[in-house]
Design a protein around this motif. Structure first.
Motif, PDB file in Angstrom:
ATOM      1  N   GLN A   1      37.405 -36.076 -18.059  1.00 47.31           N
ATOM      2  CA  GLN A   1      35.967 -35.880 -18.265  1.00 47.31           C
ATOM      3  C   GLN A   1      35.771 -34.649 -19.154  1.00 47.31           C
ATOM      4  O   GLN A   1      36.284 -33.569 -18.854  1.00 47.31           O
TER       5      GLN A   1
ATOM      6  N   LEU B   1      34.092 -39.370 -21.408  1.00 48.76           N
ATOM      7  CA  LEU B   1      35.546 -39.381 -21.307  1.00 48.76           C
ATOM      8  C   LEU B   1      36.233 -39.286 -22.666  1.00 48.76           C
ATOM      9  O   LEU B   1      35.814 -39.920 -23.645  1.00 48.76           O
TER      10      LEU B   1
ATOM     11  N   THR C   1      35.481 -53.885 -20.576  1.00 52.00           N
ATOM     12  CA  THR C   1      35.560 -53.373 -19.201  1.00 52.00           C
ATOM     13  C   THR C   1      35.761 -54.527 -18.232  1.00 52.00           C
ATOM     14  O   THR C   1      35.083 -55.552 -18.325  1.00 52.00           O
TER      15      THR C   1
ATOM     16  N   LEU D   1      28.130 -44.463 -19.482  1.00 52.33           N
ATOM     17  CA  LEU D   1      29.558 -44.493 -19.772  1.00 52.33           C
ATOM     18  C   LEU D   1      29.735 -44.218 -21.264  1.00 52.33           C
ATOM     19  O   LEU D   1      29.424 -45.070 -22.104  1.00 52.33           O
TER      20      LEU D   1
ATOM     21  N   GLN E   1      41.686 -47.134 -19.685  1.00 55.44           N
ATOM     22  CA  GLN E   1      40.986 -46.065 -18.983  1.00 55.44           C
ATOM     23  C   GLN E   1      40.407 -46.597 -17.667  1.00 55.44           C
ATOM     24  O   GLN E   1      39.662 -47.570 -17.647  1.00 55.44           O
ATOM     25  N   LYS E   2      40.758 -45.954 -16.572  1.00 52.16           N
ATOM     26  CA  LYS E   2      40.177 -46.340 -15.285  1.00 52.16           C
ATOM     27  C   LYS E   2      38.904 -45.547 -15.022  1.00 52.16           C
ATOM     28  O   LYS E   2      38.869 -44.332 -15.207  1.00 52.16           O
ATOM     29  N   VAL E   3      37.854 -46.234 -14.623  1.00 53.44           N
ATOM     30  CA  VAL E   3      36.607 -45.577 -14.218  1.00 53.44           C
ATOM     31  C   VAL E   3      36.302 -46.010 -12.792  1.00 53.44           C
ATOM     32  O   VAL E   3      36.483 -47.179 -12.424  1.00 53.44           O
ATOM     33  N   THR E   4      35.842 -45.066 -12.004  1.00 55.95           N
ATOM     34  CA  THR E   4      35.585 -45.331 -10.581  1.00 55.95           C
ATOM     35  C   THR E   4      34.157 -44.959 -10.232  1.00 55.95           C
ATOM     36  O   THR E   4      33.685 -43.865 -10.585  1.00 55.95           O
TER      37      THR E   4
ATOM     38  N   THR F   1      28.727 -53.927 -16.378  1.00 53.99           N
ATOM     39  CA  THR F   1      28.755 -52.966 -17.477  1.00 53.99           C
ATOM     40  C   THR F   1      28.058 -53.560 -18.691  1.00 53.99           C
ATOM     41  O   THR F   1      28.349 -54.704 -19.074  1.00 53.99           O
TER      42      THR F   1
ATOM     43  N   ALA G   1      29.203 -41.573 -10.189  1.00 54.45           N
ATOM     44  CA  ALA G   1      30.467 -41.612 -10.922  1.00 54.45           C
ATOM     45  C   ALA G   1      31.481 -40.681 -10.258  1.00 54.45           C
ATOM     46  O   ALA G   1      31.143 -39.557  -9.867  1.00 54.45           O
TER      47      ALA G   1
ATOM     48  N   ASN H   1      36.792 -49.663  -8.649  1.00 56.12           N
ATOM     49  CA  ASN H   1      37.616 -49.313  -9.810  1.00 56.12           C
ATOM     50  C   ASN H   1      37.487 -50.362 -10.903  1.00 56.12           C
ATOM     51  O   ASN H   1      37.560 -51.571 -10.633  1.00 56.12           O
TER      52      ASN H   1
ATOM     53  N   PHE I   1      29.738 -40.559 -17.065  1.00 49.22           N
ATOM     54  CA  PHE I   1      31.076 -40.515 -17.647  1.00 49.22           C
ATOM     55  C   PHE I   1      31.000 -40.064 -19.110  1.00 49.22           C
ATOM     56  O   PHE I   1      30.280 -40.655 -19.912  1.00 49.22           O
TER      57      PHE I   1
END
Length: 339
Positions: A38, A48, A108, A170, A56-59, A76, A32, A125, A46
């Motif tokens: 965070q 968050l 997601t 997540l 919300q962007k998660v990478t 996901t 992650a 992303n 994650f």
């Protein structure tokens, strides 16, 4: 036929902050990339702090350490509870519970199969659409990264392919300090069959948006109107995902079912006894249900000797033999007297 070989499960239970490391034989890792929002920066999954209505962007970073390029699948999944009493973050999980208010899996954005060149890394992303209405507690899921295995259908027979994977937890919440408390419901009770083995199961539900930790269950079954415990199973150190349910099975799967009226009793606790519940629910096993499930079970009733019947039959035989001997001796004496 695929056999899962797990390199590392980064943050798979959100209870173990294990470090992400490269698997020894698959030459790739996933981790992650933690954003500014965070909450706990010491963990590798994650966690968050989000706001209603935002995106919300998660990478996730995929590292390919091999000398050739590979393809990877990124999916996901909603966190659910397995029938073993563990939180699961992959496709083996059950359907969403009726109490769930925010399912982050469909919220997601999806990712197609990605190609990562040899000795390179790729940032993936994804966007999570947070609902406009505030959700309580936590929304929990997992991002699964697996090395893609193509099935071209050219190979005949059975082939075993290793599919390596990582799961990154997540967790989303809208307040830092959670006030939601776990709860427990006994939704249903009755017989189930797993791998051709018969059990009596309690369908247990955590209807709150919070992880239930240190979960212990003492379950037993009685006949209706009778206090004698027929089946008893105790399990501890279990964990339930937020807004989830699972079947808590009693017995060892070797018993034959008997038709009748029964009561399921559940005594449970969580958080080292901080929360406690005593639940019960009546249920009925019909003669047809018992017959069908017993017929399909791999365990059949053993043929036992009815020693009471054997003793009665032996006594009757001895008496008959005694009467026969008595008649023979009586007739012999009578014959001798007549001579």
């Amino acid at each position: 036929m695929k056999r899962w070989v797990v390199g590392i499960l980064a943050g798979i239970s959100l209870l173990m902050g294990g470090l992400t490391a490269q698997a020894e034989s698959n030459h790739f890792s996933a981790q992650a990339v933690l954003p500014d929002n965070q909450i706990d920066k010491k963990v590798t999954y994650f966690d968050l702090l989000v706001k209603p209505g935002e995106t919300q962007k998660v990478t996730v970073k995929i590292n390919n350490g091999d000398t050739k390029s590979h393809q990877y699948d990124v999916q996901t999944h909603l966190a659910t509870t397995s029938d073993n009493g563990n939180v699961v973050y992959d496709s083996t999980g059950k359907h969403a519970d009726d109490s769930l208010q925010f399912n982050l899996a469909p919220a997601t954005s999806t990712v197609k199969t990605l190609t990562v060149p040899a000795k390179q890394s790729l940032l993936v992303n994804m966007n999570v659409k947070i609902p406009a209405k505030q959700f309580p507690g936590v929304a929990l899921g997992g991002i699964n990264v697996t090395q893609h295995v193509a099935n071209d259908g050219k190979k005949k027979g059975v082939s075993i392919q290793n599919q390596f994977g990582y799961t990154i937890g997540l967790q989303l919440r809208e307040v830092k300090t959670l006030t939601v408390k776990p709860d427990l419901k006994l939704l249903a009770a009755g017989p189930i069959q797993v791998n051709y083995r018969n059990y009596i199961a309690a369908k247990l539900q955590n209807p709150r948006a919070v992880i239930m930790r240190d979960f212990k269950v003492d379950g037993y079954v009685t006949k209706k109107g009778d206090a004698k415990k027929m089946l008893k199973t105790v399990k501890d150190k279990m964990t339930m995902a937020p807004n989830s349910h699972f079947n808590y099975a009693l017995g060892d799967g070797t018993k034959q079912l008997e038709a009748g009226h029964y009561v399921m009793h559940i005594k449970a606790s969580a958080e080292n006894g901080k929360y406690q519940w005593n639940l019960s629910k009546p249920f009925t096993i019909t003669a047809k249900k018992a017959s069908d499930m017993n017929g399909a079970s791999i365990y059949k009733p053993e043929k036992t000797t009815n020693w009471t019947l054997v003793a009665i039959l032996a006594a009757i035989i001895i008496i008959l033999i005694g009467l026969l001997i008595w008649v023979i001796l009586k007739n012999r004496r009578r014959d001798e007297d007549e001579k």
